[in-house]
Design a protein around this motif. Structure first.
Motif, PDB file in Angstrom:
ATOM      1  N   LEU A 143     -19.608 -35.983 -17.527  1.00 57.84           N
ATOM      2  CA  LEU A 143     -20.214 -36.971 -16.622  1.00 57.84           C
ATOM      3  C   LEU A 143     -19.955 -36.622 -15.165  1.00 57.84           C
ATOM      4  O   LEU A 143     -20.837 -36.743 -14.319  1.00 57.84           O
ATOM      5  CB  LEU A 143     -19.680 -38.370 -16.934  1.00 57.84           C
ATOM      6  CG  LEU A 143     -20.207 -39.014 -18.209  1.00 57.84           C
ATOM      7  CD1 LEU A 143     -19.431 -40.289 -18.510  1.00 57.84           C
ATOM      8  CD2 LEU A 143     -21.688 -39.309 -18.076  1.00 57.84           C
ATOM      9  N   LEU A 144     -18.733 -36.194 -14.869  1.00 60.01           N
ATOM     10  CA  LEU A 144     -18.416 -35.803 -13.491  1.00 60.01           C
ATOM     11  C   LEU A 144     -19.217 -34.573 -13.075  1.00 60.01           C
ATOM     12  O   LEU A 144     -19.711 -34.497 -11.946  1.00 60.01           O
ATOM     13  CB  LEU A 144     -16.914 -35.539 -13.348  1.00 60.01           C
ATOM     14  CG  LEU A 144     -16.021 -36.775 -13.432  1.00 60.01           C
ATOM     15  CD1 LEU A 144     -14.551 -36.367 -13.417  1.00 60.01           C
ATOM     16  CD2 LEU A 144     -16.325 -37.736 -12.288  1.00 60.01           C
ATOM     17  N   ASP A 145     -19.343 -33.620 -13.984  1.00 58.96           N
ATOM     18  CA  ASP A 145     -20.136 -32.428 -13.667  1.00 58.96           C
ATOM     19  C   ASP A 145     -21.597 -32.789 -13.438  1.00 58.96           C
ATOM     20  O   ASP A 145     -22.253 -32.219 -12.560  1.00 58.96           O
ATOM     21  CB  ASP A 145     -20.030 -31.394 -14.805  1.00 58.96           C
ATOM     22  CG  ASP A 145     -18.653 -30.750 -14.873  1.00 58.96           C
ATOM     23  OD1 ASP A 145     -17.883 -30.861 -13.887  1.00 58.96           O
ATOM     24  OD2 ASP A 145     -18.340 -30.147 -15.925  1.00 58.96           O
ATOM     25  N   LEU A 146     -22.097 -33.745 -14.201  1.00 57.02           N
ATOM     26  CA  LEU A 146     -23.480 -34.174 -14.050  1.00 57.02           C
ATOM     27  C   LEU A 146     -23.704 -34.856 -12.707  1.00 57.02           C
ATOM     28  O   LEU A 146     -24.752 -34.702 -12.091  1.00 57.02           O
ATOM     29  CB  LEU A 146     -23.843 -35.132 -15.188  1.00 57.02           C
ATOM     30  CG  LEU A 146     -25.261 -35.681 -15.196  1.00 57.02           C
ATOM     31  CD1 LEU A 146     -26.251 -34.565 -15.488  1.00 57.02           C
ATOM     32  CD2 LEU A 146     -25.383 -36.785 -16.217  1.00 57.02           C
ATOM     33  N   SER A 147     -22.708 -35.589 -12.234  1.00 57.91           N
ATOM     34  CA  SER A 147     -22.870 -36.344 -10.987  1.00 57.91           C
ATOM     35  C   SER A 147     -22.738 -35.482  -9.740  1.00 57.91           C
ATOM     36  O   SER A 147     -23.206 -35.857  -8.678  1.00 57.91           O
ATOM     37  CB  SER A 147     -21.855 -37.486 -10.925  1.00 57.91           C
ATOM     38  OG  SER A 147     -20.546 -36.971 -10.792  1.00 57.91           O
ATOM     39  N   ARG A 148     -22.121 -34.331  -9.866  1.00 58.38           N
ATOM     40  CA  ARG A 148     -21.961 -33.455  -8.696  1.00 58.38           C
ATOM     41  C   ARG A 148     -23.255 -32.709  -8.418  1.00 58.38           C
ATOM     42  O   ARG A 148     -23.949 -32.285  -9.333  1.00 58.38           O
ATOM     43  CB  ARG A 148     -20.859 -32.437  -8.962  1.00 58.38           C
ATOM     44  CG  ARG A 148     -19.497 -33.033  -8.930  1.00 58.38           C
ATOM     45  CD  ARG A 148     -18.434 -31.938  -8.904  1.00 58.38           C
ATOM     46  NE  ARG A 148     -17.150 -32.545  -9.193  1.00 58.38           N
ATOM     47  CZ  ARG A 148     -16.458 -32.336 -10.293  1.00 58.38           C
ATOM     48  NH1 ARG A 148     -16.906 -31.510 -11.213  1.00 58.38           N
ATOM     49  NH2 ARG A 148     -15.315 -32.946 -10.486  1.00 58.38           N
ATOM     50  N   PRO A 149     -23.545 -32.519  -7.124  1.00 56.75           N
ATOM     51  CA  PRO A 149     -24.721 -31.702  -6.816  1.00 56.75           C
ATOM     52  C   PRO A 149     -24.455 -30.259  -7.217  1.00 56.75           C
ATOM     53  O   PRO A 149     -23.364 -29.731  -7.006  1.00 56.75           O
ATOM     54  CB  PRO A 149     -24.888 -31.841  -5.298  1.00 56.75           C
ATOM     55  CG  PRO A 149     -23.578 -32.322  -4.799  1.00 56.75           C
ATOM     56  CD  PRO A 149     -22.891 -33.032  -5.933  1.00 56.75           C
ATOM     57  N   SER A 150     -25.451 -29.680  -7.821  1.00 63.27           N
ATOM     58  CA  SER A 150     -25.267 -28.309  -8.290  1.00 63.27           C
ATOM     59  C   SER A 150     -25.837 -27.335  -7.279  1.00 63.27           C
ATOM     60  O   SER A 150     -26.826 -27.603  -6.618  1.00 63.27           O
ATOM     61  CB  SER A 150     -25.953 -28.113  -9.642  1.00 63.27           C
ATOM     62  OG  SER A 150     -27.344 -28.325  -9.508  1.00 63.27           O
ATOM     63  N   ALA A 151     -25.187 -26.207  -7.185  1.00 62.20           N
ATOM     64  CA  ALA A 151     -25.703 -25.133  -6.341  1.00 62.20           C
ATOM     65  C   ALA A 151     -26.729 -24.380  -7.183  1.00 62.20           C
ATOM     66  O   ALA A 151     -26.405 -23.817  -8.221  1.00 62.20           O
ATOM     67  CB  ALA A 151     -24.570 -24.196  -5.918  1.00 62.20           C
ATOM     68  N   ASN A 152     -27.951 -24.428  -6.759  1.00 63.21           N
ATOM     69  CA  ASN A 152     -29.016 -23.795  -7.529  1.00 63.21           C
ATOM     70  C   ASN A 152     -28.948 -22.284  -7.346  1.00 63.21           C
ATOM     71  O   ASN A 152     -29.582 -21.713  -6.473  1.00 63.21           O
ATOM     72  CB  ASN A 152     -30.380 -24.322  -7.084  1.00 63.21           C
ATOM     73  CG  ASN A 152     -30.570 -25.765  -7.451  1.00 63.21           C
ATOM     74  OD1 ASN A 152     -30.035 -26.207  -8.445  1.00 63.21           O
ATOM     75  ND2 ASN A 152     -31.326 -26.493  -6.651  1.00 63.21           N
ATOM     76  N   THR A 153     -28.139 -21.670  -8.166  1.00 63.19           N
ATOM     77  CA  THR A 153     -28.021 -20.220  -8.112  1.00 63.19           C
ATOM     78  C   THR A 153     -28.717 -19.644  -9.334  1.00 63.19           C
ATOM     79  O   THR A 153     -28.689 -20.209 -10.422  1.00 63.19           O
ATOM     80  CB  THR A 153     -26.545 -19.781  -8.106  1.00 63.19           C
ATOM     81  OG1 THR A 153     -25.902 -20.305  -9.260  1.00 63.19           O
ATOM     82  CG2 THR A 153     -25.840 -20.294  -6.858  1.00 63.19           C
ATOM     83  N   PHE A 154     -29.332 -18.530  -9.119  1.00 64.41           N
ATOM     84  CA  PHE A 154     -30.022 -17.856 -10.194  1.00 64.41           C
ATOM     85  C   PHE A 154     -29.221 -16.635 -10.607  1.00 64.41           C
ATOM     86  O   PHE A 154     -28.609 -15.962  -9.788  1.00 64.41           O
ATOM     87  CB  PHE A 154     -31.423 -17.421  -9.734  1.00 64.41           C
ATOM     88  CG  PHE A 154     -32.319 -18.587  -9.406  1.00 64.41           C
ATOM     89  CD1 PHE A 154     -32.954 -19.283 -10.407  1.00 64.41           C
ATOM     90  CD2 PHE A 154     -32.507 -18.996  -8.094  1.00 64.41           C
ATOM     91  CE1 PHE A 154     -33.767 -20.358 -10.120  1.00 64.41           C
ATOM     92  CE2 PHE A 154     -33.319 -20.068  -7.793  1.00 64.41           C
ATOM     93  CZ  PHE A 154     -33.964 -20.749  -8.815  1.00 64.41           C
TER      94      PHE A 154
END
Length: 173
Positions: A143-154
């Motif tokens: 849940l915490l990982d889901l709530s954090r903004p993710s760095a869109n890295t490819f």
């Protein structure tokens, strides 16, 4: 000049005054059939209709503005209701996902309080309790990982690792 030019000048002055918003009428109310008087009467009626149409237009504009405000408020209310419904569904899901392992932990703790269990059963209950606590911790971490903004890295990823993670998420369901 007195029959043609002066009445035309008066009509022109009155028309200019009316376009500036003044309440003036064209030539007086003489009804002798003179063409200028007839033209003046027709122009007076036209300006009266224009003034009524302007009033109606102002009322319509006001009504449309109010309807627009009402629509925006209704839209905001719907968005707010959808957010609350989403939070409710999320809360129910979280309560279910965390409530199940907690119930299991409480059950094992009740069993551990009993005096008539063997040491082997006690260790098994402790292991299962620890497993359920790790499960709760893992759910909270997700849940915490889901709530954090993710760095869109490819980059390259292992499909097998992703499938294993998805399988682990749904294993308890």
């Amino acid at each position: 000049s007195r029959l043609t030019i002066l009445p035309l000048k008066k009509l022109l002055e009155t028309a200019r005054a009316n376009t500036e918003g003044k309440e003036t009428l064209f030539l007086g109310g003489e009804k002798d059939g003179n063409e200028f008087n007839q033209l003046s009467h027709a122009l007076n009626q036209m300006f009266e209709r224009i003034a009524k149409d302007q009033e109606n237009l102002q009322r319509s504009v006001h009504s449309l503005k109010q309807a627009n405000l009402d629509l925006k408020k209704a839209q905001n209310d719907i968005i707010h209701a959808e957010k609350l419904a989403s939070v409710g569904r999320l809360s129910a899901g979280i309560a279910h996902e965390i409530g199940n392992p907690l119930s299991i932990v409480v059950g094992y703790l009740e069993l551990l309080k009993r005096k008539d269990i063997s040491l082997l059963e006690r260790e098994e209950f402790l292991t299962r309790t620890e497993s359920e606590i790790h499960r709760i911790h893992h759910i909270i971490r997700q849940l915490l990982d889901l709530s954090r903004p993710s760095a869109n890295t490819f980059g390259r990823v292992s499909v097998h690792d992703i499938l294993s993670e998805v399988g682990a998420m749904f294993q308890h369901q």
